[in-house]
Scaffold this active site. Structure first.
Site, PDB file in Angstrom:
ATOM      1  N   GLU A  95       5.311 -14.521   6.707  1.00 47.27           N
ATOM      2  CA  GLU A  95       4.511 -13.305   6.948  1.00 47.27           C
ATOM      3  C   GLU A  95       5.369 -12.215   7.598  1.00 47.27           C
ATOM      4  N   GLU A 109       9.856 -14.895  -3.783  1.00 45.44           N
ATOM      5  CA  GLU A 109      10.625 -15.480  -4.893  1.00 45.44           C
ATOM      6  C   GLU A 109      11.902 -16.118  -4.361  1.00 45.44           C
ATOM      7  N   HIS A 135      10.626 -12.326  12.387  1.00 40.00           N
ATOM      8  CA  HIS A 135      10.653 -11.586  13.666  1.00 40.00           C
ATOM      9  C   HIS A 135      11.467 -10.297  13.506  1.00 40.00           C
ATOM     10  N   LEU A 185       3.875 -14.459  -3.594  1.00 37.89           N
ATOM     11  CA  LEU A 185       4.633 -13.203  -3.491  1.00 37.89           C
ATOM     12  C   LEU A 185       6.148 -13.497  -3.439  1.00 37.89           C
ATOM     13  N   ILE A 242       5.443 -21.265  -1.648  1.00 37.51           N
ATOM     14  CA  ILE A 242       4.064 -20.823  -1.834  1.00 37.51           C
ATOM     15  C   ILE A 242       3.103 -21.926  -1.372  1.00 37.51           C
ATOM     16  N   SER A 244      -2.677 -22.260   8.768  1.00 36.74           N
ATOM     17  CA  SER A 244      -1.994 -21.766   7.565  1.00 36.74           C
ATOM     18  C   SER A 244      -2.872 -21.940   6.325  1.00 36.74           C
TER      19      SER A 244
HETATM   20  P1  TGC Z   1       7.433   0.142   2.335  1.00 34.94           P
HETATM   21  O1  TGC Z   1       7.994   1.397   1.744  1.00 34.94           O
HETATM   22  O2  TGC Z   1       7.456  -0.028   3.792  1.00 34.94           O
HETATM   23  O3  TGC Z   1       5.922  -0.029   1.849  1.00 34.94           O
HETATM   24  C1  TGC Z   1       5.533   0.062   0.506  1.00 34.94           C
HETATM   25  C2  TGC Z   1       4.104   0.590   0.498  1.00 34.94           C
HETATM   26  O4  TGC Z   1       3.255  -0.314   1.226  1.00 34.94           O
HETATM   27  C3  TGC Z   1       2.680   0.335   2.377  1.00 34.94           C
HETATM   28  N1  TGC Z   1       2.707  -0.677   3.458  1.00 34.94           N
HETATM   29  C4  TGC Z   1       1.634  -1.372   3.806  1.00 34.94           C
HETATM   30  N2  TGC Z   1       0.366  -1.296   3.399  1.00 34.94           N
HETATM   31  C5  TGC Z   1      -0.512  -2.138   3.960  1.00 34.94           C
HETATM   32  N3  TGC Z   1      -0.146  -3.070   4.881  1.00 34.94           N
HETATM   33  C6  TGC Z   1       1.117  -3.183   5.297  1.00 34.94           C
HETATM   34  N4  TGC Z   1       1.455  -4.122   6.183  1.00 34.94           N
HETATM   35  C7  TGC Z   1       2.087  -2.301   4.762  1.00 34.94           C
HETATM   36  N5  TGC Z   1       3.414  -2.131   4.950  1.00 34.94           N
HETATM   37  C8  TGC Z   1       3.780  -1.117   4.137  1.00 34.94           C
HETATM   38  C9  TGC Z   1       3.562   1.537   2.637  1.00 34.94           C
HETATM   39  O5  TGC Z   1       2.853   2.568   3.289  1.00 34.94           O
HETATM   40  C10 TGC Z   1       3.952   1.923   1.228  1.00 34.94           C
HETATM   41  O6  TGC Z   1       2.836   2.572   0.630  1.00 34.94           O
HETATM   42  P2  TGC Z   1       3.025   3.699  -0.507  1.00 34.94           P
HETATM   43  O7  TGC Z   1       1.643   4.033  -0.904  1.00 34.94           O
HETATM   44  O8  TGC Z   1       3.770   4.794   0.178  1.00 34.94           O
HETATM   45  O9  TGC Z   1       3.833   3.083  -1.606  1.00 34.94           O
HETATM   46  O10 TGC Z   1       8.145  -1.070   1.593  1.00 34.94           O
HETATM   47  P3  TGC Z   1       9.565  -1.704   1.811  1.00 34.94           P
HETATM   48  O11 TGC Z   1      10.026  -2.171   0.472  1.00 34.94           O
HETATM   49  O12 TGC Z   1      10.421  -0.795   2.637  1.00 34.94           O
HETATM   50  O13 TGC Z   1       9.251  -3.046   2.636  1.00 34.94           O
HETATM   51  C11 TGC Z   1       8.771  -3.013   3.915  1.00 34.94           C
HETATM   52  C12 TGC Z   1       8.759  -4.444   4.522  1.00 34.94           C
HETATM   53  C13 TGC Z   1      10.153  -5.006   4.620  1.00 34.94           C
HETATM   54  C14 TGC Z   1       8.183  -4.291   5.926  1.00 34.94           C
HETATM   55  C15 TGC Z   1       7.894  -5.361   3.672  1.00 34.94           C
HETATM   56  O14 TGC Z   1       8.427  -5.571   2.436  1.00 34.94           O
HETATM   57  C16 TGC Z   1       7.621  -6.691   4.343  1.00 34.94           C
HETATM   58  O15 TGC Z   1       6.635  -6.793   5.048  1.00 34.94           O
HETATM   59  N6  TGC Z   1       8.467  -7.749   4.124  1.00 34.94           N
HETATM   60  C17 TGC Z   1       8.166  -9.084   4.615  1.00 34.94           C
HETATM   61  C18 TGC Z   1       7.679  -9.932   3.475  1.00 34.94           C
HETATM   62  C19 TGC Z   1       6.580 -10.857   3.878  1.00 34.94           C
HETATM   63  O16 TGC Z   1       5.962 -10.748   4.928  1.00 34.94           O
HETATM   64  N7  TGC Z   1       6.265 -11.805   3.018  1.00 34.94           N
HETATM   65  C20 TGC Z   1       5.180 -12.679   3.256  1.00 34.94           C
HETATM   66  C21 TGC Z   1       4.881 -13.527   2.046  1.00 34.94           C
HETATM   67  S1  TGC Z   1       3.318 -14.355   2.146  1.00 34.94           S
HETATM   68  C22 TGC Z   1       3.527 -15.489   3.354  1.00 34.94           C
HETATM   69  O17 TGC Z   1       4.507 -15.608   4.012  1.00 34.94           O
HETATM   70  C23 TGC Z   1       2.345 -16.361   3.551  1.00 34.94           C
HETATM   71  S2  TGC Z   1       2.537 -17.566   4.733  1.00 34.94           S
HETATM   72  C24 TGC Z   1       0.900 -17.725   5.108  1.00 34.94           C
HETATM   73  C25 TGC Z   1       0.612 -18.882   5.967  1.00 34.94           C
HETATM   74  O18 TGC Z   1       0.921 -20.025   5.573  1.00 34.94           O
HETATM   75  O19 TGC Z   1       0.001 -18.669   7.031  1.00 34.94           O
HETATM   76  P1  FAD Z   2      15.298 -13.947   3.890  1.00 34.67           P
HETATM   77  O1  FAD Z   2      14.545 -12.745   3.504  1.00 34.67           O
HETATM   78  O2  FAD Z   2      16.419 -14.390   3.027  1.00 34.67           O
HETATM   79  O3  FAD Z   2      15.841 -13.738   5.376  1.00 34.67           O
HETATM   80  C1  FAD Z   2      16.874 -14.557   5.945  1.00 34.67           C
HETATM   81  C2  FAD Z   2      17.295 -13.932   7.284  1.00 34.67           C
HETATM   82  O4  FAD Z   2      17.800 -12.620   7.050  1.00 34.67           O
HETATM   83  C3  FAD Z   2      16.119 -13.787   8.261  1.00 34.67           C
HETATM   84  O5  FAD Z   2      16.609 -14.011   9.572  1.00 34.67           O
HETATM   85  C4  FAD Z   2      15.745 -12.306   8.125  1.00 34.67           C
HETATM   86  O6  FAD Z   2      15.138 -11.783   9.290  1.00 34.67           O
HETATM   87  C5  FAD Z   2      17.125 -11.692   7.873  1.00 34.67           C
HETATM   88  N1  FAD Z   2      17.023 -10.401   7.181  1.00 34.67           N
HETATM   89  C6  FAD Z   2      16.571 -10.148   5.923  1.00 34.67           C
HETATM   90  N2  FAD Z   2      16.616  -8.835   5.656  1.00 34.67           N
HETATM   91  C7  FAD Z   2      17.101  -8.242   6.773  1.00 34.67           C
HETATM   92  C8  FAD Z   2      17.394  -6.892   7.136  1.00 34.67           C
HETATM   93  N3  FAD Z   2      17.169  -5.862   6.302  1.00 34.67           N
HETATM   94  N4  FAD Z   2      17.911  -6.651   8.372  1.00 34.67           N
HETATM   95  C9  FAD Z   2      18.122  -7.663   9.239  1.00 34.67           C
HETATM   96  N5  FAD Z   2      17.870  -8.956   8.967  1.00 34.67           N
HETATM   97  C10 FAD Z   2      17.383  -9.235   7.739  1.00 34.67           C
HETATM   98  N6  FAD Z   2       5.435 -16.715   0.759  1.00 34.67           N
HETATM   99  C11 FAD Z   2       4.407 -16.438  -0.100  1.00 34.67           C
HETATM  100  O7  FAD Z   2       4.492 -15.521  -0.897  1.00 34.67           O
HETATM  101  N7  FAD Z   2       3.273 -17.198  -0.075  1.00 34.67           N
HETATM  102  C12 FAD Z   2       3.104 -18.238   0.768  1.00 34.67           C
HETATM  103  O8  FAD Z   2       2.049 -18.894   0.758  1.00 34.67           O
HETATM  104  C13 FAD Z   2       4.172 -18.561   1.665  1.00 34.67           C
HETATM  105  N8  FAD Z   2       4.071 -19.647   2.484  1.00 34.67           N
HETATM  106  C14 FAD Z   2       5.151 -20.025   3.227  1.00 34.67           C
HETATM  107  C15 FAD Z   2       5.104 -21.219   3.934  1.00 34.67           C
HETATM  108  C16 FAD Z   2       6.215 -21.654   4.662  1.00 34.67           C
HETATM  109  C17 FAD Z   2       6.162 -22.950   5.388  1.00 34.67           C
HETATM  110  C18 FAD Z   2       7.377 -20.846   4.708  1.00 34.67           C
HETATM  111  C19 FAD Z   2       8.571 -21.281   5.514  1.00 34.67           C
HETATM  112  C20 FAD Z   2       7.447 -19.658   3.997  1.00 34.67           C
HETATM  113  C21 FAD Z   2       6.334 -19.244   3.241  1.00 34.67           C
HETATM  114  N9  FAD Z   2       6.387 -18.079   2.459  1.00 34.67           N
HETATM  115  C22 FAD Z   2       5.349 -17.756   1.612  1.00 34.67           C
HETATM  116  C23 FAD Z   2       7.622 -17.308   2.364  1.00 34.67           C
HETATM  117  C24 FAD Z   2       7.922 -16.435   3.579  1.00 34.67           C
HETATM  118  O9  FAD Z   2       7.098 -15.315   3.623  1.00 34.67           O
HETATM  119  C25 FAD Z   2       9.415 -16.051   3.515  1.00 34.67           C
HETATM  120  O10 FAD Z   2      10.140 -17.223   3.804  1.00 34.67           O
HETATM  121  C26 FAD Z   2       9.762 -14.934   4.459  1.00 34.67           C
HETATM  122  O11 FAD Z   2       9.193 -13.711   4.038  1.00 34.67           O
HETATM  123  C27 FAD Z   2      11.287 -14.758   4.607  1.00 34.67           C
HETATM  124  O12 FAD Z   2      11.932 -14.765   3.374  1.00 34.67           O
HETATM  125  P2  FAD Z   2      13.212 -15.725   3.137  1.00 34.67           P
HETATM  126  O13 FAD Z   2      12.871 -17.096   3.580  1.00 34.67           O
HETATM  127  O14 FAD Z   2      13.633 -15.525   1.739  1.00 34.67           O
HETATM  128  O15 FAD Z   2      14.301 -15.186   4.132  1.00 34.67           O
END
Ligand code: TGC
Ligand code: FAD
Length: 389
Positions: free
Chosen positions: A367, A136, A370, A134, A166, A94
């Site tokens: 990220e 919130e 599931h 990213l 974060i 991570s």
């Molecule tokens: P959507 O309409 O699907 O996409 C908006 C625009 O983005 C493009 N796109 C991508 N581009 C590059 N890579 C990807 N993976 C992309 N996915 C989508 C898409 O083509 C579009 O482009 P444009 O030019 O048409 O505007 O957006 P949406 O609002 O419907 O959301 C899609 C969804 C739900 C899949 C996305 O919001 C999402 O992936 N949600 C999950 C959030 C997430 O993964 N957060 C992670 C935070 S960081 C973190 O957790 C770090 S932990 C790290 C660690 O400790 O290892």
């Molecule tokens: P929520 O979005 O509230 O989801 C809760 C539940 O609802 C989940 O089961 C989800 O699958 C479900 N759900 C949500 N929407 C839907 C839907 N449309 N349909 C069906 N089910 C749905 N973020 C950063 O930006 N930077 C980081 O460095 C970072 N590091 C992290 C480190 C750790 C240890 C953890 C636990 C999280 C970290 N994150 C980071 C945040 C992480 O990316 C989010 O926790 C993750 O994206 C899920 O968001 P949430 O916890 O708010 O859950």
């Protein structure tokens, strides 16, 4: 060397000599410099921070990128490094994910040459710590709804809002923060250490990824120079493209955790006797071990094919979603089965399995959960979005 049982399908032959050497060096680092730290750090809920520059010196941060000190390795070599780090603990991988494919990649891809020159060398060598903000409090799975705002005010931006979960935000020197600009467009900003109006707290009470610092932070009229905006990051696509890079590393990384669970369970099952025979001699136990090696092998093939495709050209985000979704699920199931096979000792940190199991719960959530990856792939194959309003 990989033991034959872990290379059931001759994956070794599909790697180049260089990739094998890079993986073996990462493995040596983990064995010689990390393993003795893991249990004490996990118990204390701390990351061994002296390893941050050491991992930089070894070239572990965004090694798939070229220039600015990045190693310019293949995506497969990047994945193999993540595998070896996560074999020790998901928190170690991570740290490399947050520093590399998230923070470094954002500046590398969306920054000006001046910004790259200013921030990348310290991040790549690990002498400066990065974070990627990213998520919130009110927006996790739907980052597009973010409420943090950046208002242009002469030669400064003023940031207001908050971020949660974060990695390393409380200690980061270079924070990549995603916020909406005056036009309501998502943009990337670099907030440096000691920026006025920034504060952060570490999140306490985690049962998962304990060897990892996770923070929440607030921006209250936080002033940063206008020159700290990453000019080439426009819209949600920008942070999502960073996530794509990191998710590939996770798809490989969790194989390391799964292998460690499998090896631990196999060794235990061969040595533990019940009813006058090793438990490995019972059919139900063998079924669990076979399930593990079958699914690890499939995950290896999936991850390898994905990174070979990325080495040849761009892939679609949903193809990355498939690997993240499958491989994290696979690793979590391996950890659950291994925990079961260890009986009572499986709940103690004398063995790595319960730690992997708890860690992988967070890896399954971050990220993209599931289910979010399920919906991304579902939208791709049906053409219908099931994400909701
Ligand atoms: P959507 O309409 O699907 O996409 C908006 C625009 O983005 C493009 N796109 C991508 N581009 C590059 N890579 C990807 N993976 C992309 N996915 C989508 C898409 O083509 C579009 O482009 P444009 O030019 O048409 O505007 O957006 P949406 O609002 O419907 O959301 C899609 C969804 C739900 C899949 C996305 O919001 C999402 O992936 N949600 C999950 C959030 C997430 O993964 N957060 C992670 C935070 S960081 C973190 O957790 C770090 S932990 C790290 C660690 O400790 O290892
Ligand atoms: P929520 O979005 O509230 O989801 C809760 C539940 O609802 C989940 O089961 C989800 O699958 C479900 N759900 C949500 N929407 C839907 C839907 N449309 N349909 C069906 N089910 C749905 N973020 C950063 O930006 N930077 C980081 O460095 C970072 N590091 C992290 C480190 C750790 C240890 C953890 C636990 C999280 C970290 N994150 C980071 C945040 C992480 O990316 C989010 O926790 C993750 O994206 C899920 O968001 P949430 O916890 O708010 O859950």
């Amino acid at each position: 060397m990989t033991s034959p049982s872990l290379d059931y399908y001759g994956i070794e032959e599909l790697l180049t000599d260089k990739e094998r050497a890079i993986r073996d060096r990462a493995r040596r680092f983990v064995q010689e410099e990390v393993m003795q730290e893991v249990v004490p750090c996990h118990r204390a809920g701390k990351f061994p921070e002296h390893l941050i520059p050491r991992m930089g010196a070894l070239g572990f941060y965004a090694p798939q990128l070229k220039e600015h000190g990045c190693a310019g390795l293949s995506y497969t070599a990047y994945g193999l490094i993540m595998q070896e780090l996560e074999r020790a603990d998901s928190g170690l991988r991570s740290l490399a994910s947050v520093q590399g494919p998230l923070t470094i990649y954002a500046i590398h891809s969306f920054g000006t040459p001046e910004q790259q020159k200013r921030w990348l060398p310290g991040l790549v060598t690990g002498t400066r710590v990065g974070c990627f903000a990213l998520t919130e409090h009110g927006h996790g799975s739907d980052p597009g709804g973010m409420e943090t705002r950046a208002r242009l005010d002469g030669d400064h931006y003023t940031l207001n809002g908050s971020k949660r979960w974060i990695g390393n935000a409380s200690i980061a020197d270079v924070k990549v923060v995603w916020a909406k600009d005056d036009d309501g467009k998502i943009a990337g900003f670099v907030v440096e250490k000691d920026a006025p109006g920034f504060r952060a707290n570490d999140i306490e009470g985690k049962f998962s990824l304990r060897m990892s610092r996770t923070s929440e932070c607030w921006f209250e009229n936080c002033r940063i120079p206008a020159a700290n905006r990453l000019p080439n990051a426009s819209g949600l696509r920008a942070p999502l493209s960073c996530l794509s890079q990191a998710r590939v590393g996770i798809a490989w990384g969790v194989i390391g955790a799964a292998i460690d669970c499998y090896e631990t369970a196999l060794a235990y099952a061969k040595s533990r006797e019940q009813f006058n025979r090793p438990i490995a001699g019972f059919q139900l136990v063998q079924e669990k071990l076979v399930w593990m090696i079958q699914e690890i092998t499939k995950a290896q093939l999936l991850a390898l094919r994905l990174t070979r495709m990325m080495e040849a050209g761009p892939v679609r985000p949903e193809q990355i979603s498939l690997a993240k979704r499958n491989n994290v699920w696979m690793a979590l199931e391996c950890a659950r089965k291994a925990r079961d096979l260890l009986g009572a000792v499986g709940i103690t940190d004398r063995y790595s399995v319960i730690r992997h199991l708890m860690n992988l719960e967070a890896v399954s959530t971050y990220e993209g959960t599931h289910d979010i990856h399920t919906l991304a792939i579902g939208r791709d194959i049906t053409g219908i979005s099931a994400f909701g309003g």
